[in-house]
Scaffold this active site. Sequence first.
Site, PDB file in Angstrom:
ATOM      1  CG  ASP A   1      16.060  -5.590   5.948  1.00 30.00           C
ATOM      2  OD1 ASP A   1      15.551  -5.120   6.991  1.00 30.00           O
ATOM      3  OD2 ASP A   1      16.246  -6.802   5.766  1.00 30.00           O
TER       4      ASP A   1
ATOM      5  NE  ARG B   1      -2.594  -1.420   3.341  1.00 26.43           N
ATOM      6  CZ  ARG B   1      -3.149  -1.154   4.520  1.00 26.43           C
ATOM      7  NH1 ARG B   1      -4.216  -0.388   4.585  1.00 26.43           N
ATOM      8  NH2 ARG B   1      -2.651  -1.655   5.623  1.00 26.43           N
TER       9      ARG B   1
ATOM     10  NE  ARG C   1      17.496  -5.560  -9.449  1.00 25.09           N
ATOM     11  CZ  ARG C   1      18.175  -4.449  -9.539  1.00 25.09           C
ATOM     12  NH1 ARG C   1      18.976  -4.098  -8.558  1.00 25.09           N
ATOM     13  NH2 ARG C   1      18.086  -3.683 -10.593  1.00 25.09           N
TER      14      ARG C   1
HETATM   15  O1  RIB Z   1      14.536  -8.658   6.774  1.00 28.64           O
HETATM   16  C1  RIB Z   1      14.960  -9.828   6.131  1.00 28.64           C
HETATM   17  C2  RIB Z   1      16.014 -10.524   6.935  1.00 28.64           C
HETATM   18  O2  RIB Z   1      15.459 -10.947   8.159  1.00 28.64           O
HETATM   19  C3  RIB Z   1      16.598 -11.735   6.297  1.00 28.64           C
HETATM   20  O3  RIB Z   1      17.706 -11.449   5.472  1.00 28.64           O
HETATM   21  C4  RIB Z   1      16.925 -12.634   7.476  1.00 28.64           C
HETATM   22  O4  RIB Z   1      18.296 -12.760   7.679  1.00 28.64           O
HETATM   23  C5  RIB Z   1      16.229 -12.008   8.675  1.00 28.64           C
HETATM   24  O5  RIB Z   1      17.092 -11.467   9.571  1.00 28.64           O
END
Ligand code: RIB
Length: 311
Positions: A253, A225, A286
């Site tokens: 991340d 979203r 990816r």
């Molecule tokens: O956010 C993804 C990550 O969470 C993965 O790469 C895994 O290692 C966990 O820590």
Amino acid sequence: MGKVIGPGSLIADITGFAPHLPIGGETVKGSAIRFGPGGKGSNQMTAAHRAGSDARIIGCRGDDVLGQILKKHYETEGMSEEYVTVLPDGETGGAFIEVDETDAQNRIIVVFGANEQVTRESVLAAEKDFADCDAVLTQLETTVEAVMATKELAQKYNKPFILNPAPYDNVPREIFQGIDFVTPNETEAEGFTGIKVDTIEDCREAAKVFFSMGVKNVVITLGVRGVFFMNEKEELFVPALKVKAIETTGAGDAFNGGFATAIADGLPVETALKFATCTAAISVTRLGSSPSMPYRHEILALMEQEFGITL
Ligand code: RIB
């Protein structure tokens, strides 16, 4: 180039792909198993590095088979390992990730291993780099004492501190006091605030709870979203970009690494949210977590194409 620093997890990901995820007791025939560098901390610092930052992680791993995956990654990327402690008898953190090929969603079991050895002293040893950094970034895959020491240094040198409170854990709520930016997803926001986050009104209510804990700016990522932002003065919403996702591991991340880079570059918050949105959008197209992070030129091209912003 801005400098981003903070403690973070170094984890090797073992990822299996299958047409559907197994239920208890079921065995599902998968299509592939891959080993790769991961860990929320390392993924975020990789995203920041590729997005153009001088990214420095403070972390801990073992000198074992999984540790070699991380070692190779840092060498290939040309990322600093100055503050990565290698414990000869330590066990590198590991994650089992199951990816559903039909919708690119995942399930993760993570074992922190050596990441639990990141201490207050590990963070204080990097003080000189906090003094001249441009943004501080961390998560909850190391230790509470490391996060508290990070906050102390960020405040001492008056640097913007971004805390991605992931994964959810019942940490002491004082961890949030004085944080510049907190960046939970819906699940983490609910865990910390007790408010089920679905609508924008829910986001507002959750943000208010974070404010009451001492957070200055709240960024709630809402997956496909988009992203909600709120502080005492303004509220923003940036919709997610429509892309063909093949693996969403590390999307949060990517967002955090991109956001930290943009904040380190001194960009306004709305532009930083868009920069982070572009970083995450490319990453889900990816495979892998750290390997899926986009490079700066790719993010800049998407910023121009989607938002008409030239940086
Ligand atoms: O956010 C993804 C990550 O969470 C993965 O790469 C895994 O290692 C966990 O820590």
